[in-house]
Scaffold this motif. Sequence first.
Motif, PDB file in Angstrom:
ATOM      1  N   GLU A 183       0.894  -0.994   0.121  1.00  0.00           N
ATOM      2  CA  GLU A 183      -0.141   0.018  -0.013  1.00  0.00           C
ATOM      3  C   GLU A 183       0.778   1.219  -0.076  1.00  0.00           C
ATOM      4  OE1 GLU A 183      -3.651  -2.047   2.411  1.00  0.00           O
ATOM      5  OE2 GLU A 183      -2.294  -0.865   3.402  1.00  0.00           O
ATOM      6  N   HIS A 184       1.858   1.265   0.732  1.00  0.00           N
ATOM      7  CA  HIS A 184       3.023   2.324   0.781  1.00  0.00           C
ATOM      8  C   HIS A 184       3.600   2.673  -0.623  1.00  0.00           C
ATOM      9  CE1 HIS A 184       3.327   3.820   5.311  1.00  0.00           C
ATOM     10  NE2 HIS A 184       2.107   3.209   4.996  1.00  0.00           N
ATOM     11  N   THR A 185       4.090   1.389  -1.245  1.00  0.00           N
ATOM     12  CA  THR A 185       4.500   1.407  -2.537  1.00  0.00           C
ATOM     13  C   THR A 185       3.642   2.129  -3.499  1.00  0.00           C
ATOM     14  OG1 THR A 185       6.071  -0.359  -2.091  1.00  0.00           O
ATOM     15  CG2 THR A 185       5.561   0.213  -4.508  1.00  0.00           C
ATOM     16  N   CYS A 186       2.397   1.805  -3.573  1.00  0.00           N
ATOM     17  CA  CYS A 186       1.546   2.382  -4.414  1.00  0.00           C
ATOM     18  C   CYS A 186       1.305   3.826  -4.034  1.00  0.00           C
ATOM     19  CB  CYS A 186       0.090   1.537  -4.076  1.00  0.00           C
ATOM     20  SG  CYS A 186       0.223  -0.074  -4.975  1.00  0.00           S
ATOM     21  N   MET A 187       1.128   4.192  -2.785  1.00  0.00           N
ATOM     22  CA  MET A 187       0.907   5.590  -2.392  1.00  0.00           C
ATOM     23  C   MET A 187       2.193   6.347  -3.055  1.00  0.00           C
ATOM     24  SD  MET A 187      -1.231   5.793   1.228  1.00  0.00           S
ATOM     25  CE  MET A 187      -0.011   4.860   2.159  1.00  0.00           C
ATOM     26  N   VAL A 188       3.267   5.954  -2.681  1.00  0.00           N
ATOM     27  CA  VAL A 188       4.636   6.580  -3.239  1.00  0.00           C
ATOM     28  C   VAL A 188       4.413   6.962  -4.762  1.00  0.00           C
ATOM     29  CG1 VAL A 188       6.904   6.507  -3.733  1.00  0.00           C
ATOM     30  CG2 VAL A 188       6.049   6.016  -1.465  1.00  0.00           C
ATOM     31  N   ALA A 189       3.990   6.006  -5.708  1.00  0.00           N
ATOM     32  CA  ALA A 189       3.873   5.735  -6.967  1.00  0.00           C
ATOM     33  C   ALA A 189       2.775   6.866  -7.320  1.00  0.00           C
ATOM     34  CB  ALA A 189       3.558   4.396  -7.567  1.00  0.00           C
ATOM     35  N   GLN A 190       1.616   6.994  -6.677  1.00  0.00           N
ATOM     36  CA  GLN A 190       0.870   7.890  -6.871  1.00  0.00           C
ATOM     37  C   GLN A 190       1.168   9.325  -6.651  1.00  0.00           C
ATOM     38  OE1 GLN A 190      -2.100   5.797  -4.123  1.00  0.00           O
ATOM     39  NE2 GLN A 190      -3.555   6.242  -5.854  1.00  0.00           N
ATOM     40  N   SER A 191       1.756   9.510  -5.492  1.00  0.00           N
ATOM     41  CA  SER A 191       2.609  10.744  -5.442  1.00  0.00           C
ATOM     42  C   SER A 191       3.606  11.303  -6.260  1.00  0.00           C
ATOM     43  CB  SER A 191       3.088  10.833  -3.772  1.00  0.00           C
ATOM     44  OG  SER A 191       2.146  10.330  -3.070  1.00  0.00           O
ATOM     45  N   LEU A 192       4.368  10.353  -6.739  1.00  0.00           N
ATOM     46  CA  LEU A 192       5.429  10.764  -7.962  1.00  0.00           C
ATOM     47  C   LEU A 192       4.904  11.089  -8.977  1.00  0.00           C
ATOM     48  CD1 LEU A 192       8.114   7.717  -7.444  1.00  0.00           C
ATOM     49  CD2 LEU A 192       8.391  10.183  -7.170  1.00  0.00           C
ATOM     50  N   ILE A 193       3.821  10.398  -9.427  1.00  0.00           N
ATOM     51  CA  ILE A 193       2.969  11.019 -10.648  1.00  0.00           C
ATOM     52  C   ILE A 193       2.278  12.439 -10.222  1.00  0.00           C
ATOM     53  CG2 ILE A 193       0.722  11.011 -11.816  1.00  0.00           C
ATOM     54  CD1 ILE A 193       0.971   7.545 -11.501  1.00  0.00           C
ATOM     55  N   ASP A 194       1.878  12.588  -8.982  1.00  0.00           N
ATOM     56  CA  ASP A 194       1.271  14.104  -8.776  1.00  0.00           C
ATOM     57  C   ASP A 194       2.442  15.157  -8.784  1.00  0.00           C
ATOM     58  OD1 ASP A 194      -1.168  12.839  -8.331  1.00  0.00           O
ATOM     59  OD2 ASP A 194      -0.941  12.767  -6.270  1.00  0.00           O
ATOM     60  N   ALA A 195       3.538  14.718  -8.126  1.00  0.00           N
ATOM     61  CA  ALA A 195       4.727  15.859  -7.856  1.00  0.00           C
ATOM     62  C   ALA A 195       5.243  16.265  -9.108  1.00  0.00           C
ATOM     63  CB  ALA A 195       5.693  15.044  -7.400  1.00  0.00           C
ATOM     64  N   GLY A 196       5.436  15.505 -10.387  1.00  0.00           N
ATOM     65  CA  GLY A 196       6.129  15.889 -11.623  1.00  0.00           C
ATOM     66  C   GLY A 196       7.526  16.161 -11.356  1.00  0.00           C
ATOM     67  N   GLY A 197       8.393  15.508 -10.385  1.00  0.00           N
ATOM     68  CA  GLY A 197       9.577  15.778 -10.321  1.00  0.00           C
ATOM     69  C   GLY A 197      10.236  16.825  -9.178  1.00  0.00           C
ATOM     70  N   ASP A 198       8.914  17.255  -8.554  1.00  0.00           N
ATOM     71  CA  ASP A 198       9.231  18.299  -7.442  1.00  0.00           C
ATOM     72  C   ASP A 198       8.988  17.524  -6.060  1.00  0.00           C
ATOM     73  OD1 ASP A 198       7.518  20.340  -5.363  1.00  0.00           O
ATOM     74  OD2 ASP A 198       9.152  21.435  -6.698  1.00  0.00           O
ATOM     75  N   VAL A 199      10.212  17.433  -5.343  1.00  0.00           N
ATOM     76  CA  VAL A 199      10.200  17.021  -3.987  1.00  0.00           C
ATOM     77  C   VAL A 199       9.220  17.498  -2.951  1.00  0.00           C
ATOM     78  CG1 VAL A 199      11.872  16.146  -2.241  1.00  0.00           C
ATOM     79  CG2 VAL A 199      12.464  16.247  -4.626  1.00  0.00           C
ATOM     80  N   PRO A 200       9.311  18.825  -2.674  1.00  0.00           N
ATOM     81  CA  PRO A 200       8.289  19.214  -1.863  1.00  0.00           C
ATOM     82  C   PRO A 200       6.843  18.978  -2.385  1.00  0.00           C
ATOM     83  CG  PRO A 200       9.898  20.903  -2.348  1.00  0.00           C
ATOM     84  CD  PRO A 200       9.903  19.858  -3.312  1.00  0.00           C
ATOM     85  N   LYS A 201       6.498  18.994  -3.392  1.00  0.00           N
ATOM     86  CA  LYS A 201       5.181  18.612  -4.226  1.00  0.00           C
ATOM     87  C   LYS A 201       5.010  17.026  -3.739  1.00  0.00           C
ATOM     88  CE  LYS A 201       1.851  19.161  -7.907  1.00  0.00           C
ATOM     89  NZ  LYS A 201       1.894  19.724  -9.146  1.00  0.00           N
ATOM     90  N   PHE A 202       5.834  16.211  -3.801  1.00  0.00           N
ATOM     91  CA  PHE A 202       5.597  14.873  -3.477  1.00  0.00           C
ATOM     92  C   PHE A 202       5.358  14.601  -2.102  1.00  0.00           C
ATOM     93  CE2 PHE A 202       7.990  11.299  -1.584  1.00  0.00           C
ATOM     94  CZ  PHE A 202       7.579  10.169  -2.075  1.00  0.00           C
ATOM     95  N   THR A 203       6.276  15.471  -1.195  1.00  0.00           N
ATOM     96  CA  THR A 203       6.074  15.185   0.272  1.00  0.00           C
ATOM     97  C   THR A 203       4.392  15.639   0.688  1.00  0.00           C
ATOM     98  OG1 THR A 203       8.349  15.810   0.395  1.00  0.00           O
ATOM     99  CG2 THR A 203       7.074  16.161   2.242  1.00  0.00           C
ATOM    100  N   ARG A 204       4.128  16.647   0.163  1.00  0.00           N
ATOM    101  CA  ARG A 204       2.620  16.977   0.502  1.00  0.00           C
ATOM    102  C   ARG A 204       1.550  15.992  -0.016  1.00  0.00           C
ATOM    103  NH1 ARG A 204       4.719  21.911  -1.138  1.00  0.00           N
ATOM    104  NH2 ARG A 204       3.781  21.929  -3.502  1.00  0.00           N
ATOM    105  N   ALA A 205       1.935  15.343  -1.362  1.00  0.00           N
ATOM    106  CA  ALA A 205       0.919  14.384  -1.686  1.00  0.00           C
ATOM    107  C   ALA A 205       1.041  13.040  -0.949  1.00  0.00           C
ATOM    108  CB  ALA A 205       1.463  14.268  -3.207  1.00  0.00           C
ATOM    109  N   PHE A 206       2.276  12.875  -0.530  1.00  0.00           N
ATOM    110  CA  PHE A 206       2.415  11.498  -0.038  1.00  0.00           C
ATOM    111  C   PHE A 206       1.777  11.704   1.401  1.00  0.00           C
ATOM    112  CE2 PHE A 206       5.461   8.224   2.182  1.00  0.00           C
ATOM    113  CZ  PHE A 206       4.466   7.285   1.925  1.00  0.00           C
TER     114      PHE A 206
END
Length: 356
Positions: free
Chosen positions: A60-83
Amino acid sequence: MDRRQSRREAIVGCILGTAVGDALGLPYEGLSPKRSARLLGPPDRYRFFFRRGMVSDDTEHTCMVAQSLIDAGGDVPKFTRAFARRLRWWILALPAGVGKATARSGIKLWFGASPEKAGVFSAGNGPAMRAAIFGASLDDVPSILNFVRASSRLTHSDPKADYGAFAVALAAKHSRDHAAVDANLWLDEVVDAVGEGGAELIDLLRQAIRSVDAGETTRTFANSLGLERGVTGYTYHTVPVAIHTWLSSPNDFRKAVTSIIESGGDADTTAAIVGGIVGAGVGTEGIPHEWLDGIWEWPRSVPWMQRLGEALADSLEGDRSMKSPTVNPIAVLLRNLLFLFIVLFHGFRRLAPPYV
């Protein structure tokens, strides 16, 4: 196979490999090698629910990470917020068997803590369990480390948790990029990533490499670390044993996952990590089809996870319109209630013999 297709295969293989390892190892979680063999038999098929397997927080965490990487578009802070957003709702859906550090972090997020301050001081293996997907997905090592660190610090603030997760992510990248594994080349990258603070982990990883070179089994190596009763959730136990398994069977998914489960202890997480690393190298075709077909999951089904991996691959190739697949939160809650019932059944079963 071109680079784009190779990465797609690695991402999907990593996600599905994580799920298969998680589902196979789940019934064995917390059992010693001897008792697991007597109580359940060999980990050659699913033994969770009528010859079917279900996944736990590792997948489940691996899937949430993958979803958040899609949302982030390469931006680490955006990934952190999405995750962090996904982690809040994941905790609210009553997942069974969540680790203490992750549970406390999720509660802190609900009480207003920022993602950067939500982590608790713990060197548990939670960050490592969701790290392989970074190595399967991303090409640039500094970028991988930045994303892994953001993922780790959301729940675990002990640098040891970072270092263990770095080793797993770089193993998945190496598995993806090299048909023949070069343990020393991989270790050099890990040494650079962890710096002087990770000296203890580097020593353990060198021990693992020497053990593999000597032809020792993973269980023998685990025993040499004092883990005769099973691999614990401490990242400096989990990661060296998982790496030993990967180096012993880098292209044999079945043997790798089976041998790590037979080492006992936190078997769902250790098998999920190994499954993710090896899966990134062998792709979907290298994972036994009967194990893929035997996963009984909803709403995060095998086809759903495959779509997720493909969506992540497309987003990394520059398709900014790509949206991550979602899951119905009511469906997740209902699924978790059923999952909890089955977990409790296994718990009561363990009260009966055999005890050794």
